[in-house]
Design a protein around this motif. Structure first.
Motif, short mmCIF file in Angstrom:
data_model
loop_
_atom_site.label_atom_id
_atom_site.label_comp_id
_atom_site.label_asym_id
_atom_site.label_seq_id
_atom_site.Cartn_x
_atom_site.Cartn_y
_atom_site.Cartn_z
N ALA A 147 0.82 -1.21 0.00
CA ALA A 147 0.00 0.00 0.00
C ALA A 147 0.85 1.26 0.00
O ALA A 147 0.43 2.31 -0.51
N ASN A 148 2.05 1.16 0.55
CA ASN A 148 2.99 2.28 0.54
C ASN A 148 3.73 2.42 -0.78
O ASN A 148 4.55 3.33 -0.94
N ARG A 149 3.48 1.46 -1.69
CA ARG A 149 4.13 1.43 -3.01
C ARG A 149 5.64 1.21 -2.92
O ARG A 149 6.38 1.61 -3.80
N SER A 150 6.06 0.55 -1.85
CA SER A 150 7.47 0.18 -1.76
C SER A 150 7.67 -1.29 -2.10
O SER A 150 8.79 -1.80 -2.03
N ALA A 151 6.60 -1.96 -2.46
CA ALA A 151 6.69 -3.36 -2.89
C ALA A 151 5.75 -3.58 -4.06
O ALA A 151 4.66 -3.02 -4.10
N ASN A 152 6.21 -4.36 -5.03
CA ASN A 152 5.42 -4.59 -6.24
C ASN A 152 5.37 -6.07 -6.60
O ASN A 152 6.38 -6.77 -6.53
N ASN A 153 4.18 -6.51 -6.98
CA ASN A 153 4.01 -7.83 -7.55
C ASN A 153 4.12 -7.72 -9.06
O ASN A 153 3.67 -6.74 -9.66
N PHE A 154 4.69 -8.74 -9.68
CA PHE A 154 4.80 -8.77 -11.12
C PHE A 154 3.64 -9.58 -11.69
O PHE A 154 2.99 -10.33 -10.96
N PRO A 155 3.35 -9.45 -12.98
CA PRO A 155 2.20 -10.17 -13.57
C PRO A 155 2.25 -11.67 -13.31
O PRO A 155 3.31 -12.30 -13.39
N VAL A 156 1.08 -12.22 -13.01
CA VAL A 156 0.96 -13.64 -12.69
C VAL A 156 0.81 -14.47 -13.97
O VAL A 156 0.11 -14.07 -14.90
N VAL A 157 1.45 -15.61 -13.99
CA VAL A 157 1.23 -16.61 -15.04
C VAL A 157 0.56 -17.80 -14.38
O VAL A 157 1.08 -18.35 -13.40
N ARG A 158 -0.60 -18.20 -14.87
CA ARG A 158 -1.31 -19.35 -14.30
C ARG A 158 -2.16 -19.95 -15.40
O ARG A 158 -3.11 -19.32 -15.87
N GLU A 159 -1.82 -21.16 -15.82
CA GLU A 159 -2.46 -21.76 -16.98
C GLU A 159 -2.71 -23.25 -16.77
O GLU A 159 -1.99 -23.92 -16.03
N ALA A 160 -3.73 -23.76 -17.44
CA ALA A 160 -3.94 -25.20 -17.52
C ALA A 160 -2.89 -25.78 -18.45
O ALA A 160 -2.68 -25.26 -19.56
N ILE A 161 -2.19 -26.83 -18.02
CA ILE A 161 -1.08 -27.35 -18.82
C ILE A 161 -1.52 -28.45 -19.79
O ILE A 161 -0.71 -28.92 -20.59
N GLY A 162 -2.77 -28.87 -19.69
CA GLY A 162 -3.23 -29.92 -20.60
C GLY A 162 -2.75 -31.30 -20.22
O GLY A 162 -2.71 -32.21 -21.06
N HIS A 163 -2.39 -31.47 -18.95
CA HIS A 163 -1.93 -32.77 -18.45
C HIS A 163 -2.31 -32.88 -16.98
O HIS A 163 -2.15 -31.93 -16.21
N ALA A 164 -2.84 -34.03 -16.59
CA ALA A 164 -3.22 -34.31 -15.20
C ALA A 164 -4.21 -33.29 -14.65
O ALA A 164 -4.33 -33.13 -13.44
N GLU A 165 -4.94 -32.60 -15.55
CA GLU A 165 -5.92 -31.58 -15.16
C GLU A 165 -5.29 -30.50 -14.28
O GLU A 165 -5.96 -29.88 -13.47
N ALA A 166 -4.00 -30.28 -14.45
CA ALA A 166 -3.27 -29.39 -13.56
C ALA A 166 -3.30 -27.94 -14.03
O ALA A 166 -3.34 -27.65 -15.23
N LEU A 167 -3.27 -27.04 -13.03
CA LEU A 167 -3.05 -25.62 -13.25
C LEU A 167 -1.64 -25.31 -12.76
O LEU A 167 -1.29 -25.63 -11.62
N TYR A 168 -0.85 -24.67 -13.60
CA TYR A 168 0.53 -24.36 -13.23
C TYR A 168 0.81 -22.88 -13.48
O TYR A 168 0.25 -22.27 -14.39
N GLY A 169 1.69 -22.31 -12.65
CA GLY A 169 2.05 -20.92 -12.89
C GLY A 169 3.13 -20.45 -11.94
O GLY A 169 3.74 -21.24 -11.22
N PHE A 170 3.37 -19.14 -11.96
CA PHE A 170 4.28 -18.57 -10.99
C PHE A 170 3.88 -17.14 -10.65
O PHE A 170 3.26 -16.44 -11.44
N LYS A 171 4.20 -16.75 -9.43
CA LYS A 171 3.96 -15.41 -8.92
C LYS A 171 5.29 -14.86 -8.42
O LYS A 171 6.06 -15.59 -7.80
N SER A 172 5.54 -13.59 -8.70
CA SER A 172 6.82 -13.02 -8.32
C SER A 172 6.67 -11.56 -7.94
O SER A 172 5.63 -10.94 -8.16
N GLY A 173 7.72 -11.00 -7.35
CA GLY A 173 7.68 -9.60 -6.95
C GLY A 173 8.96 -9.17 -6.26
O GLY A 173 9.91 -9.96 -6.12
N PHE A 174 8.95 -7.91 -5.83
CA PHE A 174 10.12 -7.34 -5.14
C PHE A 174 9.65 -6.34 -4.10
O PHE A 174 8.83 -5.47 -4.38
N ASP A 175 10.16 -6.48 -2.88
CA ASP A 175 9.87 -5.57 -1.78
C ASP A 175 11.13 -4.76 -1.49
O ASP A 175 12.13 -5.30 -1.02
N ARG A 176 11.08 -3.46 -1.78
CA ARG A 176 12.26 -2.62 -1.59
C ARG A 176 12.59 -2.37 -0.13
O ARG A 176 13.70 -1.96 0.20
#
Length: 321
Positions: free
Chosen positions: A30-59
């Motif tokens: 909320a103080n804008r000293s930390a940012n999340n980067f865009p999320v990738v989350r997709e169905a992989i077409g195998h084992a009915e799984a959803l896979y992705g990653f979340k990332s960011g940086f806290d200054r």
């Protein structure tokens, strides 16, 4: 590089530790000293799984990294949790990988911490009845964390498969509280706080089932298309979230926004309430809803705490990488 295996996490961090870490990172966002980067989350077409990653940086904390993993619905039959993840932390000054941390239990703890934070800041002080929608692996963590925030006297539970509600009843017994399996009408009519923690792609709870003054923590919707409550309920509530960008794209608010019932500008970051720049709940009759989408910075915060604690205890595995 430090490795903190999944097997060590339970002995390193408590729900309280994770609550503090997540509360701080929400404030930092909320103080804008930390940012999340865009999320990738997709169905992989195998084992009915959803896979992705979340990332960011806290200054503020210099936490930099990502969590990689997802949801494998067939894992329970294999003796594994459906959610599988690993957190990678990098040195903010050099970019070198400094730690790899087992992320399964951390994900459960940080998700529970987020809903508990919303209860701390948004639920009525006199809340006595807690309603739980969902009884999967994550639900027990949610319930334990929530019970620390108010003097709840009763717990109500609903699950699509009622035979799973024993998980919640066991936690209730641990705390010496009565538990009752109910239908959704009763749960909505009697609960002062409702936590939804399902993997639903269709609305479960309706606006007509929720009484004035209720606080809802909607914690299961973290993917495009998922939905736990109907859009009309979201529109009727004051909406708070971990991150607005995720709320309107992959969170519970995505449907109300898409239907024109809610604007992005009406959604408030929970960090603003923590920091005191937003009042939070403004009346006893107001319905508040926390859209917990799960942000990468939460994972980095709790993983960093795990690395610090593992190093202090001498159980971190240090390898040349």
């Amino acid at each position: 590089m430090i490795i903190v295996p999944e097997r060590e996490i339970a002995g390193l961090l408590t729900l309280s530790d994770c609550f503090s870490a997540v509360e701080k990172v929400f404030a930092s966002m909320a103080n804008r000293s930390a940012n999340n980067f865009p999320v990738v989350r997709e169905a992989i077409g195998h084992a009915e799984a959803l896979y992705g990653f979340k990332s960011g940086f806290d200054r503020e904390s210099l936490a930099l990294g990502l969590k990689s993993g997802g949801f494998w619905p067939g894992n329970m039959a294999k003796g594994l949790t459906n959610h599988q993840s690993t957190v990678f932390l990098f040195d903010a000054d050099t970019g070198r990988c400094r730690a790899v941390v087992g992320g399964n239990l951390l994900t459960a703890l940080r998700t529970a911490a987020a809903s508990a934070i919303s209860i701390k800041y948004l639920a009525r002080k006199d809340a006595k009845v807690l309603g739980m929608i969902g009884a999967g692996h994550q639900s027990a963590f949610q319930l334990r964390a929530a019970l620390d925030q108010r003097g709840f006297e009763r717990i109500l539970g609903w699950n699509l498969h009622p035979e799973m509600l024993g998980r919640l009843e066991t936690v209730a017994q641990e705390r010496g509280l009565p538990f009752e399996a109910v239908d959704l009408d009763q749960l909505g009519a009697e609960s002062d706080v409702i936590i939804t923690i399902t993997s639903s792609f269709a609305p479960i709870l309706k606006a007509s089932q929720v009484k004035p003054g209720t606080h809802l923590a909607c914690m299961g919707t973290d993917t495009k298309g998922k939905q736990e409550v109907e859009a009309e309920l979201v529109a009727a509530a004051t909406i708070f979230t971990d991150e607005v960008a995720q709320s309107v794209t992959i969170g519970e608010a995505q449907h109300a926004v898409a239907e024109g019932l809610l604007t992005e500008q009406a959604i408030v970051e929970i960090g603003a309430v923590i920091n005191g720049t937003h009042p939070g709940r403004t009346s006893a009759q107001e319905i508040t809803l926390f859209d917990g989408t799960g942000v990468g910075l939460q994972d980095l915060a709790v993983a960093s705490a795990a690395v610090e604690r593992a190093t202090e205890k001498g159980i971190a595995i240090d390898i040349d990488f």
